[in-house]
Design a protein around this motif. Structure first.
Motif, PDB file in Angstrom:
ATOM      1  N   ALA A 233       0.846  -1.184   0.000  1.00  0.00           N
ATOM      2  CA  ALA A 233       0.000   0.000   0.000  1.00  0.00           C
ATOM      3  C   ALA A 233       0.884   1.237   0.000  1.00  0.00           C
ATOM      4  N   ARG A 234       0.452   2.216  -0.745  1.00  0.00           N
ATOM      5  CA  ARG A 234       1.238   3.443  -0.785  1.00  0.00           C
ATOM      6  C   ARG A 234       0.989   4.243   0.495  1.00  0.00           C
ATOM      7  N   PRO A 235       1.988   4.976   0.953  1.00  0.00           N
ATOM      8  CA  PRO A 235       1.833   5.734   2.199  1.00  0.00           C
ATOM      9  C   PRO A 235       0.859   6.896   2.014  1.00  0.00           C
ATOM     10  N   LEU A 236       0.345   7.361   3.134  1.00  0.00           N
ATOM     11  CA  LEU A 236      -0.480   8.562   3.106  1.00  0.00           C
ATOM     12  C   LEU A 236       0.414   9.735   2.722  1.00  0.00           C
ATOM     13  N   GLU A 237      -0.128  10.668   2.004  1.00  0.00           N
ATOM     14  CA  GLU A 237       0.642  11.840   1.599  1.00  0.00           C
ATOM     15  C   GLU A 237       0.241  13.003   2.502  1.00  0.00           C
ATOM     16  N   LEU A 238       0.948  13.116   3.618  1.00  0.00           N
ATOM     17  CA  LEU A 238       0.636  14.140   4.609  1.00  0.00           C
ATOM     18  C   LEU A 238       1.757  15.161   4.668  1.00  0.00           C
ATOM     19  N   ASP A 239       1.377  16.396   4.854  1.00  0.00           N
ATOM     20  CA  ASP A 239       2.352  17.454   5.063  1.00  0.00           C
ATOM     21  C   ASP A 239       3.024  17.202   6.418  1.00  0.00           C
ATOM     22  N   PRO A 240       4.352  17.071   6.453  1.00  0.00           N
ATOM     23  CA  PRO A 240       5.040  16.773   7.710  1.00  0.00           C
ATOM     24  C   PRO A 240       4.763  17.790   8.817  1.00  0.00           C
ATOM     25  N   ALA A 241       4.700  19.061   8.480  1.00  0.00           N
ATOM     26  CA  ALA A 241       4.425  20.084   9.503  1.00  0.00           C
ATOM     27  C   ALA A 241       3.006  19.935  10.043  1.00  0.00           C
ATOM     28  N   ALA A 242       2.051  19.680   9.159  1.00  0.00           N
ATOM     29  CA  ALA A 242       0.664  19.492   9.592  1.00  0.00           C
ATOM     30  C   ALA A 242       0.548  18.234  10.445  1.00  0.00           C
ATOM     31  N   ALA A 243       1.250  17.174  10.060  1.00  0.00           N
ATOM     32  CA  ALA A 243       1.216  15.938  10.841  1.00  0.00           C
ATOM     33  C   ALA A 243       1.805  16.169  12.227  1.00  0.00           C
ATOM     34  N   SER A 244       2.889  16.906  12.295  1.00  0.00           N
ATOM     35  CA  SER A 244       3.501  17.210  13.582  1.00  0.00           C
ATOM     36  C   SER A 244       2.549  18.010  14.470  1.00  0.00           C
ATOM     37  N   ASP A 245       1.877  18.998  13.885  1.00  0.00           N
ATOM     38  CA  ASP A 245       0.906  19.804  14.643  1.00  0.00           C
ATOM     39  C   ASP A 245      -0.248  18.940  15.138  1.00  0.00           C
ATOM     40  N   ALA A 246      -0.760  18.065  14.263  1.00  0.00           N
ATOM     41  CA  ALA A 246      -1.878  17.194  14.645  1.00  0.00           C
ATOM     42  C   ALA A 246      -1.460  16.269  15.783  1.00  0.00           C
ATOM     43  N   LEU A 247      -0.264  15.726  15.691  1.00  0.00           N
ATOM     44  CA  LEU A 247       0.224  14.846  16.751  1.00  0.00           C
ATOM     45  C   LEU A 247       0.416  15.604  18.054  1.00  0.00           C
ATOM     46  N   ASP A 248       0.940  16.820  17.984  1.00  0.00           N
ATOM     47  CA  ASP A 248       1.122  17.621  19.192  1.00  0.00           C
ATOM     48  C   ASP A 248      -0.202  17.818  19.916  1.00  0.00           C
ATOM     49  N   VAL A 249      -1.238  18.188  19.174  1.00  0.00           N
ATOM     50  CA  VAL A 249      -2.561  18.403  19.786  1.00  0.00           C
ATOM     51  C   VAL A 249      -3.090  17.091  20.354  1.00  0.00           C
TER      52      VAL A 249
ATOM     53  N   GLY B 143      -7.550  16.208   8.225  1.00  0.00           N
ATOM     54  CA  GLY B 143      -8.539  16.346   7.166  1.00  0.00           C
ATOM     55  C   GLY B 143      -9.087  15.045   6.617  1.00  0.00           C
ATOM     56  N   VAL B 144      -8.729  13.917   7.202  1.00  0.00           N
ATOM     57  CA  VAL B 144      -9.285  12.636   6.756  1.00  0.00           C
ATOM     58  C   VAL B 144     -10.699  12.523   7.314  1.00  0.00           C
ATOM     59  N   PRO B 145     -11.696  12.341   6.459  1.00  0.00           N
ATOM     60  CA  PRO B 145     -13.069  12.220   6.950  1.00  0.00           C
ATOM     61  C   PRO B 145     -13.226  10.968   7.813  1.00  0.00           C
ATOM     62  N   PRO B 146     -13.926  11.074   8.935  1.00  0.00           N
ATOM     63  CA  PRO B 146     -14.126   9.903   9.790  1.00  0.00           C
ATOM     64  C   PRO B 146     -14.712   8.708   9.036  1.00  0.00           C
ATOM     65  N   THR B 147     -15.536   8.969   8.025  1.00  0.00           N
ATOM     66  CA  THR B 147     -16.134   7.873   7.260  1.00  0.00           C
ATOM     67  C   THR B 147     -15.112   7.157   6.378  1.00  0.00           C
ATOM     68  N   SER B 148     -13.912   7.701   6.248  1.00  0.00           N
ATOM     69  CA  SER B 148     -12.850   7.055   5.478  1.00  0.00           C
ATOM     70  C   SER B 148     -11.931   6.223   6.359  1.00  0.00           C
ATOM     71  N   ILE B 149     -12.195   6.196   7.650  1.00  0.00           N
ATOM     72  CA  ILE B 149     -11.360   5.459   8.601  1.00  0.00           C
ATOM     73  C   ILE B 149     -12.117   4.195   9.003  1.00  0.00           C
ATOM     74  N   ALA B 150     -11.472   3.048   8.857  1.00  0.00           N
ATOM     75  CA  ALA B 150     -12.101   1.778   9.204  1.00  0.00           C
ATOM     76  C   ALA B 150     -11.300   1.090  10.300  1.00  0.00           C
ATOM     77  N   LEU B 151     -12.014   0.531  11.251  1.00  0.00           N
ATOM     78  CA  LEU B 151     -11.403  -0.283  12.296  1.00  0.00           C
ATOM     79  C   LEU B 151     -11.909  -1.711  12.109  1.00  0.00           C
ATOM     80  N   ALA B 152     -11.078  -2.684  12.408  1.00  0.00           N
ATOM     81  CA  ALA B 152     -11.478  -4.076  12.272  1.00  0.00           C
ATOM     82  C   ALA B 152     -10.959  -4.876  13.456  1.00  0.00           C
ATOM     83  N   ALA B 153     -11.655  -5.951  13.755  1.00  0.00           N
ATOM     84  CA  ALA B 153     -11.266  -6.850  14.832  1.00  0.00           C
ATOM     85  C   ALA B 153     -11.520  -8.283  14.355  1.00  0.00           C
ATOM     86  N   PRO B 154     -10.868  -9.258  14.992  1.00  0.00           N
ATOM     87  CA  PRO B 154     -10.944 -10.632  14.481  1.00  0.00           C
ATOM     88  C   PRO B 154     -12.291 -11.340  14.676  1.00  0.00           C
TER      89      PRO B 154
END
Length: 111
Positions: free
Chosen positions: A1-17, A68-79
């Motif tokens: 799978a190809r990696p997400l294309e995230l702006d490193p500065a934006a990712a750092s800010d999101a992680l900080d929060v 900016g990833v819409p919650p409806t685009s995020i999937a969680l799975a369990a066995p």
């Protein structure tokens, strides 16, 4: 799978929060897992009871939504169905525990 294309500065800010408002507080290994998950389209979180799997999952979700990833685009799975139900309950509880939840966290908790 190809990696997400995230702006490193934006990712750092999101992680900080996210890290500043995660309860319970993530240790350094857990923070590294969240950071690594933002670089991938698929992440597997495993571990025994009480190792923080749900806390990590909630932190990943919160970070992605802040990027900016819409919650409806995020999937969680369990066995199993029972594990999936428990994951949903634990994720909702984790979102409800966010101290000083902002508009993004409140909207995420409603989905």
């Amino acid at each position: 799978a190809r990696p997400l294309e995230l702006d490193p500065a934006a990712a750092s800010d999101a992680l900080d929060v996210t890290f500043a408002t995660t309860s319970p507080t993530l240790d350094e290994d857990q923070r590294a897992a969240v950071r690594a998950a933002l670089d991938r389209r698929l992440t597997v979180i495993s571990g025994g009871p009480g190792t923080g799997k749900t806390t990590i999952a909630v932190a990943i979700i919160r970070s992605l939504v802040r990027l900016g990833v819409p919650p409806t685009s995020i999937a969680l799975a369990a066995p199993t169905g029972k594990a999936a139900q428990r994951l949903e309950e634990a994720t909702r509880a984790g979102l409800a525990r966010v101290p000083d939840a902002d508009a993004l966290d409140r909207a995420l908790a409603m989905t």
